[in-house]
Scaffold this motif. Structure first.
Motif, PDB file in Angstrom:
ATOM      1  N   SER B   7       0.729  -1.358   0.063  1.00  0.00           N
ATOM      2  CA  SER B   7      -0.034   0.126  -0.162  1.00  0.00           C
ATOM      3  C   SER B   7       0.826   1.177  -0.014  1.00  0.00           C
ATOM      4  O   SER B   7       2.153   1.496   0.242  1.00  0.00           O
ATOM      5  N   LYS B   8      -0.061   2.473  -0.131  1.00  0.00           N
ATOM      6  CA  LYS B   8       0.889   3.631  -0.213  1.00  0.00           C
ATOM      7  C   LYS B   8       1.573   4.094   1.246  1.00  0.00           C
ATOM      8  O   LYS B   8       2.412   4.974   1.512  1.00  0.00           O
ATOM      9  N   SER B   9       1.028   3.327   2.155  1.00  0.00           N
ATOM     10  CA  SER B   9       1.344   3.614   3.591  1.00  0.00           C
ATOM     11  C   SER B   9       2.584   2.809   3.936  1.00  0.00           C
ATOM     12  O   SER B   9       2.961   2.759   4.905  1.00  0.00           O
ATOM     13  N   PHE B  10       3.169   1.959   2.969  1.00  0.00           N
ATOM     14  CA  PHE B  10       4.228   1.178   3.426  1.00  0.00           C
ATOM     15  C   PHE B  10       5.542   2.034   3.886  1.00  0.00           C
ATOM     16  O   PHE B  10       5.955   3.124   3.200  1.00  0.00           O
ATOM     17  N   ASP B  11       6.246   1.656   4.935  1.00  0.00           N
ATOM     18  CA  ASP B  11       7.199   2.435   5.455  1.00  0.00           C
ATOM     19  C   ASP B  11       8.424   1.660   5.323  1.00  0.00           C
ATOM     20  O   ASP B  11       8.744   0.656   5.444  1.00  0.00           O
ATOM     21  N   PHE B  12       9.349   2.637   4.572  1.00  0.00           N
ATOM     22  CA  PHE B  12      10.701   1.932   4.338  1.00  0.00           C
ATOM     23  C   PHE B  12      11.540   2.051   5.133  1.00  0.00           C
ATOM     24  O   PHE B  12      12.606   1.708   5.251  1.00  0.00           O
ATOM     25  N   GLY B  13      11.111   2.705   6.407  1.00  0.00           N
ATOM     26  CA  GLY B  13      12.265   2.884   7.501  1.00  0.00           C
ATOM     27  C   GLY B  13      13.117   3.994   7.417  1.00  0.00           C
ATOM     28  O   GLY B  13      13.989   4.017   8.217  1.00  0.00           O
ATOM     29  N   TYR B  14      13.118   4.772   6.448  1.00  0.00           N
ATOM     30  CA  TYR B  14      14.027   6.021   6.487  1.00  0.00           C
ATOM     31  C   TYR B  14      13.802   7.111   7.523  1.00  0.00           C
ATOM     32  O   TYR B  14      12.563   7.297   7.482  1.00  0.00           O
ATOM     33  N   PRO B  15      14.828   7.980   7.759  1.00  0.00           N
ATOM     34  CA  PRO B  15      14.286   8.961   8.651  1.00  0.00           C
ATOM     35  C   PRO B  15      13.823   9.933   7.385  1.00  0.00           C
ATOM     36  O   PRO B  15      13.957   9.795   6.257  1.00  0.00           O
ATOM     37  N   ASN B  16      13.142  11.057   8.209  1.00  0.00           N
ATOM     38  CA  ASN B  16      12.471  12.204   7.199  1.00  0.00           C
ATOM     39  C   ASN B  16      13.532  12.997   6.723  1.00  0.00           C
ATOM     40  O   ASN B  16      14.382  13.809   7.340  1.00  0.00           O
ATOM     41  N   PHE B  17      13.571  12.832   5.343  1.00  0.00           N
ATOM     42  CA  PHE B  17      14.617  13.757   4.697  1.00  0.00           C
ATOM     43  C   PHE B  17      13.937  15.031   4.231  1.00  0.00           C
ATOM     44  O   PHE B  17      14.419  15.935   3.290  1.00  0.00           O
ATOM     45  N   GLU B  18      12.749  15.238   4.503  1.00  0.00           N
ATOM     46  CA  GLU B  18      11.837  16.364   3.848  1.00  0.00           C
ATOM     47  C   GLU B  18      12.464  17.613   4.560  1.00  0.00           C
ATOM     48  O   GLU B  18      12.664  17.619   5.800  1.00  0.00           O
ATOM     49  N   PRO B  19      12.370  18.688   3.610  1.00  0.00           N
ATOM     50  CA  PRO B  19      12.680  19.839   4.451  1.00  0.00           C
ATOM     51  C   PRO B  19      11.787  20.232   5.680  1.00  0.00           C
ATOM     52  O   PRO B  19      10.765  20.092   5.546  1.00  0.00           O
TER      53      PRO B  19
END
Lengths: 387, 189
Positions: B7-19
């Motif tokens: 699903s779209k909610s799949f969590d890859f586990g990366y930290p948040n790189f969004e500004p």
């Protein structure tokens, strides 16, 4: 085909399928623009109809007579305060209760409906209060939770109208009370105008529209994003003001008059139109079960009397509706509410039904939709709206 | 591996790189900011908690102002929005998801004392909203108890409900502090 269209939803007047006369096209465009500016995604309102002075919009005035919602003549000797008028209004409720009516008060948590409840608490005895039900939603509680806890729960029956809608037509002796009309007593027809001005340019509220029109027009143009509209609005309202014998001098009173004169009808009509027409009662039948608290001669005379600098406000955003707030404060001692409560659109518009694109009302109180009833609308189209 | 992505909610586990983004609560009545914060949800909870007392509007601020340390919760009552007429605050409750992006300017100082007093209530709310958000601390002994009681609906104290009720209904900070102190004492916290 005897029926006749008596009111039209201004927001949809620009629909190209409608045979709008070229000579009134400008008015129609401006009214539609104003309707959308004022009410955004809210339930749309009906055409603005003046109650006094010149009728300088392209609508006939028969609606005022049909609904019986005219304006009382100003009375220079009128000297009742907001407190006097509000306390006196409870006598009408007492009379209804004495006649075995069950009272349902629509409480949003805002200033106007809280003022109604405070008046009842202050003036009625326990036995009478027992005949009153407060209709609310969780939005109302969110708006004023301490009042709900300290004053409503201990004193009234409560009806959550999200869970149990108020089916007034099924309540033989039920009377609905609400605060419609209060805004036009003490503010402008569009809260976005005077309220926004008060945030940082409160001094403008007391300037003279007659001698300094430019700043008012500039402000209106900035807020509405249309200089064309600002000039149209200024011209229309100034014509109206000049046609009545009232000392309306300040920007604020200029905007107040726009609402009090032109928007009163739609304020008082909207409860029936947006919700209760579904109870299969026409407006006149509905009125027997509907008690708009602020719609009486005394409140309107108060509004007409309190004109001028400092009368309805003290320049600041928080001073709008100062008399109603003081009335509540004297009972609740709620300092936060008294100091900082302001007029905003309440969270909950309880029980409103999405009405699609309601467009017109006939004199037998049928509501016509622009899409479903287009042929009938074209048949009944008022001649004065044609070219 | 692809079969895991359901699903779209799949969590890859990366930290948040969004500004990072930055927000404020602007108060039209006092024409100044009451709080600024990066956590929009926290600010929206505080907006709800404070709304019966005074209206505030959530707005988005330029993140550069945070990087330059131009405005923070020590000085935000001295700042306001540049164009209040662009914020349709009378309809703020009708459009709760709307967050206006604003520029800021120094505020009018005539209300500064009063605004500072009101802001102390907001700072108090922020303190407790943070407490609630971080409770229970990750290393406390009763973490398992809190988890299983919550999930299995076993008898437990809903601290968030109790604290927020006190904050919502309190007349002032002194009253709230007394009631909160009592609550924590009663539950050995």
């Amino acid at each position: 085909m005897d029926s006749k269209i008596i009111a039209i939803n201004q927001r949809f007047l620009t629909d190209t399928r409608l045979p709008v006369g070229a000579d009134i096209k400008k008015d129609v465009e401006m009214l539609a623009y104003f309707g959308q500016f004022c009410y955004k995604d809210q339930a749309s309102d009906f055409a603005l109809i003046p109650r006094a002075g010149i009728n300088n919009l392209p609508f006939e005035n028969s609606f005022v007579e049909i609904l019986g919602l005219g304006m009382p003549a100003p009375d220079p000797t009128f000297n009742l305060t907001w407190e006097d008028v509000t306390d006196a209004r409870t006598k009408d409720i007492q009379h209804l209760i004495n006649n075995n009516k069950k009272i349902y008060v629509q409480w949003s948590g805002g200033i106007d409906s809280t003022c109604i409840v405070v008046a009842l608490l202050k003036n009625l005895n326990r036995q009478s209060l027992d005949q009153i039900t407060i209709c609310l939603t969780y939005d109302s509680v969110m708006e004023y939770p301490s009042f709900y806890k300290d004053h409503l729960l201990p004193n009234f029956k409560i009806q959550d109208i999200n869970e149990h809608p108020l089916e007034l037509h099924k309540l033989q002796d039920g009377i609905l009370i609400d605060g419609h009309g209060a805004d036009t007593l003490s503010m402008s027809m569009s809260p976005s105008l005077d309220v926004n001005m008060a945030v940082r340019q409160g001094d403008l509220l007391n300037q003279s529209w007659r001698t300094k029109p430019d700043a008012l027009i500039d402000y209106l143009a900035k807020v509405t994003n249309s200089r064309d509209f600002a000039i149209w609005y200024y011209d229309r309202i100034s014509e109206s003001v000049q046609s009545v014998d009232l000392e309306i001098e300040t920007y604020f009173d200029f905007m107040w008059w726009a609402g009090f004169n032109y928007d009163w009808i739609s304020q008082l009509f909207s409860q029936w139109f947006h919700k209760l027409r579904y109870c299969n009662k026409d407006f006149q039948q509905f009125r027997k079960k509907y008690f708009p608290w602020y719609s009486n001669a005394d409140y309107q005379l108060w509004s007409l009397k309190n004109i001028g600098v400092g009368a309805k406000h003290n320049n600041t955003l928080r001073s709008f509706k100062k008399d109603a707030k003081k009335y509540c404060y004297d009972y609740t001692n709620d300092v936060w509410n008294y100091r900082y409560q302001i007029k905003i659109s309440s969270r909950g518009r309880p029980g409103y039904i999405k009405t699609g694109q309601p467009f017109a009302v006939t004199d037998d109180f049928r509501v016509l939709d622009l899409e479903k009833d287009l042929d009938l609308i074209l048949d009944l189209w008022p001649t004065h709206l044609k070219s | 591996v692809n079969s895991l992505i359901v699903s779209k909610s799949f969590d890859f586990g990366y930290p948040n790189f969004e500004p990072p983004r930055w927000y404020g609560l602007w108060c039209p009545v006092l024409d100044c900011f009451m709080l600024v914060h990066y956590d929009l949800n926290l600010l929206l909870e505080i907006q709800l908690l404070s709304s019966p007392k005074i209206l505030t509007v959530p707005v988005e601020l330029d993140i550069e102002l945070a990087k330059q340390r131009t405005i923070d919760n020590q000085c935000c009552v001295g700042w306001t929005v540049q164009a209040p007429e662009s914020i349709n605050f009378t309809f703020v409750y009708q459009k709760p998801s709307q967050i206006w992006a604003v520029n800021i300017q120094p505020g009018d100082r005539k209300n500064l004392d009063e605004a500072s007093q009101v802001q102390s209530w907001f700072v108090f709310l922020l303190e407790w909203a943070n407490w609630v958000k971080n409770y229970p601390p990750i290393n406390v002994d009763n973490r398992v108890k809190n988890f299983i009681c919550h999930v299995m609906d076993l008898p437990r104290v809903d601290y968030k409900q109790k604290i927020y009720k006190i904050l919502l209904l309190a007349n002032d900070q002194t009253q709230a502090e007394q009631e909160l102190k009592q609550l924590l004492q009663d539950h050995g916290l």
